[in-house]
Design an enzyme around this catalytic site. Structure first.
Site, PDB file in Angstrom:
ATOM      1  N   GLY A 163      29.464 188.673  11.067  1.00 21.26           N
ATOM      2  CA  GLY A 163      29.200 190.193  11.401  1.00 21.26           C
ATOM      3  C   GLY A 163      30.432 190.731  11.580  1.00 21.26           C
ATOM      4  O   GLY A 163      30.323 191.847  12.140  1.00 21.26           O
ATOM      5  N   ARG A 291      21.980 182.266   4.126  1.00 18.58           N
ATOM      6  CA  ARG A 291      20.809 182.803   4.761  1.00 18.58           C
ATOM      7  C   ARG A 291      20.674 184.132   3.601  1.00 18.58           C
ATOM      8  O   ARG A 291      21.350 184.399   2.647  1.00 18.58           O
ATOM      9  CB  ARG A 291      21.051 183.595   5.886  1.00 18.58           C
ATOM     10  CG  ARG A 291      22.364 184.263   5.894  1.00 18.58           C
ATOM     11  CD  ARG A 291      22.678 185.166   7.303  1.00 18.58           C
ATOM     12  NE  ARG A 291      23.959 185.735   7.483  1.00 18.58           N
ATOM     13  CZ  ARG A 291      24.199 186.870   7.150  1.00 18.58           C
ATOM     14  NH1 ARG A 291      23.486 187.676   6.270  1.00 18.58           N
ATOM     15  NH2 ARG A 291      25.603 187.224   7.085  1.00 18.58           N
TER      16      ARG A 291
HETATM   17  P1  ADP Z   1      25.554 190.559   5.421  1.00 20.05           P
HETATM   18  O1  ADP Z   1      26.471 189.340   5.561  1.00 20.05           O
HETATM   19  O2  ADP Z   1      24.291 189.992   5.085  1.00 20.05           O
HETATM   20  O3  ADP Z   1      26.072 191.740   4.636  1.00 20.05           O
HETATM   21  P2  ADP Z   1      26.210 191.657   7.927  1.00 20.05           P
HETATM   22  O4  ADP Z   1      27.560 190.570   7.940  1.00 20.05           O
HETATM   23  O5  ADP Z   1      26.222 192.818   8.108  1.00 20.05           O
HETATM   24  O6  ADP Z   1      25.514 190.870   6.770  1.00 20.05           O
HETATM   25  O7  ADP Z   1      25.269 190.525   9.003  1.00 20.05           O
HETATM   26  C1  ADP Z   1      24.098 190.892   9.208  1.00 20.05           C
HETATM   27  C2  ADP Z   1      23.583 190.929  10.467  1.00 20.05           C
HETATM   28  O8  ADP Z   1      23.635 189.808  11.237  1.00 20.05           O
HETATM   29  C3  ADP Z   1      24.303 192.054  11.225  1.00 20.05           C
HETATM   30  O9  ADP Z   1      23.317 192.472  12.208  1.00 20.05           O
HETATM   31  C4  ADP Z   1      25.325 191.151  12.045  1.00 20.05           C
HETATM   32  O10 ADP Z   1      25.491 191.858  13.185  1.00 20.05           O
HETATM   33  C5  ADP Z   1      24.573 189.855  12.282  1.00 20.05           C
HETATM   34  N1  ADP Z   1      25.589 188.667  12.289  1.00 20.05           N
HETATM   35  C6  ADP Z   1      25.921 188.221  11.313  1.00 20.05           C
HETATM   36  N2  ADP Z   1      26.693 186.932  11.529  1.00 20.05           N
HETATM   37  C7  ADP Z   1      26.510 186.817  12.958  1.00 20.05           C
HETATM   38  C8  ADP Z   1      26.931 186.024  14.198  1.00 20.05           C
HETATM   39  N3  ADP Z   1      27.523 184.745  13.552  1.00 20.05           N
HETATM   40  N4  ADP Z   1      26.777 186.213  15.294  1.00 20.05           N
HETATM   41  C9  ADP Z   1      25.839 187.157  15.645  1.00 20.05           C
HETATM   42  N5  ADP Z   1      25.630 188.007  14.743  1.00 20.05           N
HETATM   43  C10 ADP Z   1      25.616 188.088  13.353  1.00 20.05           C
HETATM   44  P1  ADP Z   2      32.360 187.421   8.664  1.00 23.85           P
HETATM   45  O1  ADP Z   2      31.808 186.222   8.949  1.00 23.85           O
HETATM   46  O2  ADP Z   2      32.046 188.276   9.953  1.00 23.85           O
HETATM   47  O3  ADP Z   2      31.650 188.178   7.584  1.00 23.85           O
HETATM   48  P2  ADP Z   2      34.717 187.263   6.939  1.00 23.85           P
HETATM   49  O4  ADP Z   2      35.222 186.102   6.989  1.00 23.85           O
HETATM   50  O5  ADP Z   2      33.560 187.161   5.859  1.00 23.85           O
HETATM   51  O6  ADP Z   2      33.720 187.360   8.217  1.00 23.85           O
HETATM   52  O7  ADP Z   2      35.400 188.438   6.826  1.00 23.85           O
HETATM   53  C1  ADP Z   2      34.736 189.565   7.206  1.00 23.85           C
HETATM   54  C2  ADP Z   2      35.677 190.729   6.286  1.00 23.85           C
HETATM   55  O8  ADP Z   2      36.885 190.772   6.707  1.00 23.85           O
HETATM   56  C3  ADP Z   2      35.983 190.522   4.722  1.00 23.85           C
HETATM   57  O9  ADP Z   2      34.873 191.275   4.168  1.00 23.85           O
HETATM   58  C4  ADP Z   2      37.159 191.369   4.469  1.00 23.85           C
HETATM   59  O10 ADP Z   2      37.246 192.677   4.495  1.00 23.85           O
HETATM   60  C5  ADP Z   2      38.088 191.049   5.627  1.00 23.85           C
HETATM   61  N1  ADP Z   2      38.819 189.890   5.775  1.00 23.85           N
HETATM   62  C6  ADP Z   2      38.696 188.534   5.878  1.00 23.85           C
HETATM   63  N2  ADP Z   2      39.418 187.514   5.863  1.00 23.85           N
HETATM   64  C7  ADP Z   2      40.461 188.234   5.286  1.00 23.85           C
HETATM   65  C8  ADP Z   2      41.832 187.937   4.722  1.00 23.85           C
HETATM   66  N3  ADP Z   2      42.262 186.766   4.738  1.00 23.85           N
HETATM   67  N4  ADP Z   2      42.364 188.952   4.177  1.00 23.85           N
HETATM   68  C9  ADP Z   2      41.942 190.207   3.719  1.00 23.85           C
HETATM   69  N5  ADP Z   2      40.807 190.580   4.598  1.00 23.85           N
HETATM   70  C10 ADP Z   2      40.038 189.712   5.015  1.00 23.85           C
END
Ligand code: ADP
Ligand code: ADP
Ligand code: MG
Length: 444
Positions: A163, A291
């Protein structure tokens, strides 16, 4: 096929899943917290059970209460939606032990991919390019040593993060001790796991992700990509499919890498592989989401495939009735997340009663929400209250359709980000598709 499914979620996604079930002739069971008695998902479901007080820890994350509701109602499967328990390996395993199908991959698979450090290693082994970085960092000394190797700026990231949380940027060696300690503490309190790893901070980059659908019979299908570079604090704000930055050749390569990743781990169900795309055209694996995703509708619009229905069918053991060759991407889809927050006051969440609601309509305009006029948004949950999705033959037409649809949206009684979304899609850098993940930070 299942005859009864319990939906372990709330809000728009619970409504979305209930609708899919209804069309499939499946009876639905809603669960709700004390603060959600009047929620739409409760009135749309065939049956409903209160599972505890407002705080998610005592209700929507209360595994025992949810499983009890499933057993009492005779539900054969549980759909976890997104967020909440959707990537909780223990919950998936508990469902299995109770003889209830968890609509998603196995607990083992969730654990493997939910551990972002292990996922990186698994992908590297499978030959998928990953963002340069480290394994788990145990101490400040190790962080300093690895930081020198990776180079600055870099990110300290929580192994169990999600998130957009649990990520800290480090611009120089002087900042690393503080960032490491802060990230560890933050990850411990947010995710119950303080472990962190480091990644090179790539910029400017685009966030591009590939949608996967895998059945239990070894069939893996990729449903194109979504671009999710429009973000605020690492959280997605709007998404589109296809991405302007992805050429047909790159799409082939990304889908091949994603299919390879899915096959390497024997993945089953709906899943997303997230990549960062750098400006020199290289893409790097960032993480896998095991998911259904918030932005799944844009993929549904361009492929014509109902992802929720297929997720349920695949969980029931059915075979996909189409192959990769049958998948065609038509036109262009955009989604804007409507959040109950105030962009003019540091995005502080807004709650209260909806005094007036008007949802846009017309051909190829979709609004996924659990809002209704008179509904009171409780202060306990995620601020995303709706998703406006449009589909058109070309990107230009989709942008114009989105502008028109956003202008029509009326949600009175609470603050929301509709006007910010209008600004964003009307921006030149959105228009020419050159926007990257730092767009909002740069724009101020
Ligand atoms: P997507 O990856 O589907 O675009 P988001 O990254 O916005 O979605 O996350 C979807 C929802 O799940 C959000 O409400 C986010 O706050 C929640 N969420 C995602 N991963 C986690 C996590 N590891 N712990 C708590 N909440 C999470
Ligand atoms: P989450 O599990 O919270 O979704 P992600 O690893 O998918 O976390 O990263 C969320 C966002 O953070 C990415 O969509 C990107 O915008 C930024 N981000 C993550 N890792 C990097 C990276 N190594 N360099 C630049 N931006 C990053
Ligand atoms: Mg992510």
């Amino acid at each position: 096929m299942f005859s009864k499914i319990l939906i372990a979620n709330r809000g728009e996604i619970a409504v979305r899943i209930i609708r899919a079930c209804k069309e499939m002739g499946i009876t639905t069971v809603a669960v709700f917290s004390e603060a959600d008695r009047d929620a739409l998902h409760v009135s749309l479901a065939d049956e409903s059970y209160c599972i505890g007080p407002a705080q998610v820890g005592q209700s929507y994350l209360n595994m025992e209460a949810i499983l009890s509701a499933a057993v009492v109602s005779g539900a054969e499967a549980i759909h976890p939606g997104y967020g909440l328990l959707s990537e909780n390996a223990r919950f998936a395993t508990l469902c299995q032990q109770c003889n209830i199908t968890f609509i998603g991959p196995t607990g083992e698979m969730i654990e493997k991919m939910g551990d972002k450090d292990e996922a990186r290693r698994t992908m590297k082994q499978a030959g998928v390019p990953v963002v340069p970085g480290s394994d788990i960092v145990e101490s400040v000394d190790e962080a300093l040593r690895l930081g020198a190797q990776i180079g600055y700026p870099l990110l300290v990231k929580a192994r169990s993060g999600g998130g957009g949380r649990g990520i800290r940027r480090v611009d120089s060696e002087a900042e690393i001790e503080r960032a490491f300690l802060a990230a560890t503490a933050e990850a411990q309190s947010a995710f119950g796991d303080g472990a962190v790893y480091m990644e090179k901070f790539l910029f400017p980059v685009k966030h591009i992700e590939v949608q996967l659908l895998c059945d239990a019979h070894g069939q893996v299908v990729c449903l194109g990509e979504r671009e999710c570079s429009m973000q605020r604090k690492n959280q997605k704000l709007l998404e589109e499919s296809p991405s302007v930055a992805v050429s047909p050749k790159m799409r082939e390569e990304m889908m091949a890498a994603s299919a390879k990743a899915a096959k390497a781990i024997g993945y089953r169900g709906l899943g997303t592989i997230e990549f960062l795309l750098s400006q020199d055209g290289h893409f790097y694996f960032m993480e896998m989401n095991t998911r259904l995703q918030v932005e799944h509708p844009v993929t549904e619009m361009v492929t014509g495939i109902d992802l929720v229905k297929w997720q349920i069918r695949v969980a029931a053991g059915l075979e996909l009735d189409f192959t990769q060759k049958d998948v065609t991407l038509n036109g262009h889809a955009i989604e804007c997340r409507i959040n109950a927050e105030d962009p003019y006051h540091d995005f502080r969440p807004s709650c209260g009663q909806i005094t007036m609601l008007h949802i846009p309509g017309g051909p190829w305009v979709r609004f996924d929400t659990a809002l209704y006029q008179g509904y009171t948004i409780p202060p306990f949950y995620d601020s995303m209250v709706g998703k406006l999705i449009v589909h058109a033959p070309t990107r230009e037409e989709a942008i114009r359709k989105m502008q028109a649809a956003l202008c029509e949206v009326v949600v009175e009684g609470i603050e929301n980000n509709r006007e910010l979304q209008l600004d964003l899609i009307s921006d030149e850098r959105f228009g020419d598709g050159s926007y990257t993940t730092d767009f909002l930070a740069e724009r101020g």
